[in-house]
Motif scaffolding. Structure first.
Motif, short mmCIF file in Angstrom:
data_model
loop_
_atom_site.label_atom_id
_atom_site.label_comp_id
_atom_site.label_asym_id
_atom_site.label_seq_id
_atom_site.Cartn_x
_atom_site.Cartn_y
_atom_site.Cartn_z
N VAL A 12 -72.00 -8.90 -25.33
CA VAL A 12 -71.32 -7.82 -26.07
C VAL A 12 -72.33 -7.30 -27.09
O VAL A 12 -72.76 -8.06 -27.97
CB VAL A 12 -70.05 -8.32 -26.79
CG1 VAL A 12 -69.32 -7.17 -27.48
CG2 VAL A 12 -69.12 -9.03 -25.81
N THR A 56 -64.33 -2.33 -26.60
CA THR A 56 -63.95 -2.12 -28.00
C THR A 56 -63.72 -3.47 -28.66
O THR A 56 -63.03 -4.32 -28.08
CB THR A 56 -62.64 -1.30 -28.07
OG1 THR A 56 -62.82 -0.09 -27.34
CG2 THR A 56 -62.26 -0.96 -29.49
N GLY A 57 -64.29 -3.67 -29.85
CA GLY A 57 -64.07 -4.93 -30.58
C GLY A 57 -62.63 -5.03 -31.04
O GLY A 57 -62.08 -4.06 -31.58
N GLY A 58 -62.03 -6.19 -30.84
CA GLY A 58 -60.62 -6.37 -31.19
C GLY A 58 -60.38 -6.37 -32.69
O GLY A 58 -59.31 -6.01 -33.16
N PHE A 59 -61.36 -6.78 -33.48
CA PHE A 59 -61.18 -6.92 -34.93
C PHE A 59 -61.40 -5.59 -35.63
O PHE A 59 -60.54 -5.10 -36.35
CB PHE A 59 -62.13 -7.99 -35.45
CG PHE A 59 -61.91 -8.38 -36.88
CD1 PHE A 59 -60.76 -9.04 -37.27
CD2 PHE A 59 -62.86 -8.10 -37.85
CE1 PHE A 59 -60.54 -9.41 -38.59
CE2 PHE A 59 -62.66 -8.46 -39.17
CZ PHE A 59 -61.50 -9.11 -39.54
N LEU A 60 -62.55 -4.98 -35.44
CA LEU A 60 -62.87 -3.73 -36.14
C LEU A 60 -62.42 -2.49 -35.35
O LEU A 60 -62.30 -1.41 -35.92
CB LEU A 60 -64.38 -3.63 -36.38
CG LEU A 60 -64.99 -4.59 -37.40
CD1 LEU A 60 -66.50 -4.36 -37.51
CD2 LEU A 60 -64.34 -4.41 -38.76
N ASN A 117 -68.16 -0.84 -28.44
CA ASN A 117 -69.37 -1.61 -28.15
C ASN A 117 -69.55 -1.61 -26.64
O ASN A 117 -68.87 -0.86 -25.94
CB ASN A 117 -69.30 -3.02 -28.78
CG ASN A 117 -68.06 -3.80 -28.42
OD1 ASN A 117 -67.48 -3.59 -27.35
ND2 ASN A 117 -67.63 -4.69 -29.30
N VAL A 159 -68.15 -6.23 -43.50
CA VAL A 159 -68.09 -7.20 -42.39
C VAL A 159 -69.44 -7.16 -41.68
O VAL A 159 -69.90 -6.10 -41.28
CB VAL A 159 -66.98 -6.82 -41.38
CG1 VAL A 159 -66.96 -7.79 -40.20
CG2 VAL A 159 -65.62 -6.76 -42.05
N GLY A 163 -72.82 -8.57 -35.39
CA GLY A 163 -74.01 -8.80 -34.55
C GLY A 163 -74.97 -9.80 -35.14
O GLY A 163 -74.59 -10.52 -36.05
N THR A 192 -73.05 -10.86 -29.03
CA THR A 192 -72.26 -12.04 -28.63
C THR A 192 -72.56 -12.29 -27.16
O THR A 192 -72.34 -11.41 -26.33
CB THR A 192 -70.75 -11.76 -28.84
OG1 THR A 192 -70.54 -11.45 -30.21
CG2 THR A 192 -69.92 -12.97 -28.45
P1 2BA Z 1 -64.93 -7.19 -33.27
O1 2BA Z 1 -63.83 -8.05 -32.71
O2 2BA Z 1 -64.55 -5.81 -33.66
O3 2BA Z 1 -65.56 -7.96 -34.49
C1 2BA Z 1 -66.53 -7.31 -35.31
C2 2BA Z 1 -67.05 -8.27 -36.37
O4 2BA Z 1 -65.96 -8.61 -37.22
C3 2BA Z 1 -67.54 -9.60 -35.77
O5 2BA Z 1 -68.91 -9.49 -35.45
C4 2BA Z 1 -67.31 -10.59 -36.91
O6 2BA Z 1 -68.38 -10.54 -37.86
C5 2BA Z 1 -66.09 -9.99 -37.60
N1 2BA Z 1 -64.83 -10.64 -37.18
C6 2BA Z 1 -64.27 -10.65 -35.95
N2 2BA Z 1 -63.11 -11.30 -35.94
C7 2BA Z 1 -62.92 -11.73 -37.21
C8 2BA Z 1 -61.88 -12.46 -37.87
N3 2BA Z 1 -60.79 -12.92 -37.19
N4 2BA Z 1 -62.03 -12.73 -39.19
C9 2BA Z 1 -63.09 -12.28 -39.88
N5 2BA Z 1 -64.10 -11.57 -39.34
C10 2BA Z 1 -64.02 -11.31 -38.03
P2 2BA Z 1 -69.50 -10.30 -34.23
O7 2BA Z 1 -69.13 -11.74 -34.36
O8 2BA Z 1 -70.94 -9.93 -34.18
O9 2BA Z 1 -68.75 -9.75 -32.93
C11 2BA Z 1 -69.03 -8.45 -32.44
C12 2BA Z 1 -68.10 -8.14 -31.29
O10 2BA Z 1 -68.35 -9.08 -30.23
C13 2BA Z 1 -66.62 -8.30 -31.60
O11 2BA Z 1 -66.12 -7.11 -32.20
C14 2BA Z 1 -66.04 -8.57 -30.22
O12 2BA Z 1 -65.93 -7.34 -29.49
C15 2BA Z 1 -67.12 -9.41 -29.57
N6 2BA Z 1 -66.89 -10.85 -29.73
C16 2BA Z 1 -67.27 -11.63 -30.76
N7 2BA Z 1 -66.91 -12.91 -30.57
C17 2BA Z 1 -66.27 -12.93 -29.39
C18 2BA Z 1 -65.64 -13.96 -28.62
N8 2BA Z 1 -65.60 -15.23 -29.03
N9 2BA Z 1 -65.07 -13.62 -27.45
C19 2BA Z 1 -65.10 -12.33 -27.00
N10 2BA Z 1 -65.68 -11.31 -27.67
C20 2BA Z 1 -66.25 -11.62 -28.84
#
Ligand code: 2BA
Length: 113
Positions: free
Chosen positions: A14, A40-44, A48, A95, A98, A101
């Protein structure tokens, strides 16, 4: 004609939007076909890309270390309302996102038809 090496690893990466072109170029330069999935990132909720890369044994470490060099850490801001505020003033919360992932999975079976 040389025989193709069997695909033994699936790298699922990702990557952030600004890193997509360089990571795809790096994967393709190694001779690996790449599947690009817009995601699309689930958190933000930011756009992507999820790259699927099937590789012969031995290439997965090289690709992952190239991705380490290409994919940057960036700070994004998410807005949250302040608790107890009379009006919903959004406070931007930083936040860190990267580099990338990456999952590397052994392939049990690979077929091209
Ligand atoms: P998002 O889910 O939009 O997450 C964007 C960033 O927000 C993450 O960066 C992390 O720094 C933060 N984040 C995510 N969930 C969080 C939470 N519950 N609490 C606090 N902060 C949180 P990254 O770790 O670099 O991840 C970038 C993107 O990679 C994520 O976008 C998601 O699309 C994917 N990703 C990350 N970890 C994953 C996993 N274990 N499984 C599947 N996809 C993952």
């Amino acid at each position: 004609m040389s025989a193709k090496k069997p695909v033994q690893w699936l790298v699922v990466a990702v990557v952030q939007e600004p890193d997509i072109v360089q990571t795809m170029d790096a994967a393709e330069a190694s001779g690996a076909p790449v599947v690009y999935l817009s995601s699309t990132g689930g958190f933000l909720g930011n756009g992507n890309a999820t790259l699927l890369i099937g590789l012969p044994a031995g290439l997965e470490e090289r690709i992952i270390s190239e991705f380490h060099q290409i994919c940057r850490h960036r700070v994004e801001y998410m807005t949250m309302p302040i608790e107890g505020a009379p009006i919903p003033l959004p406070t931007p919360i930083p936040v860190q996102v990267g580099g990338a992932t990456i999952f590397a999975l052994p392939v049990e079976r690979f077929e091209e038809m």
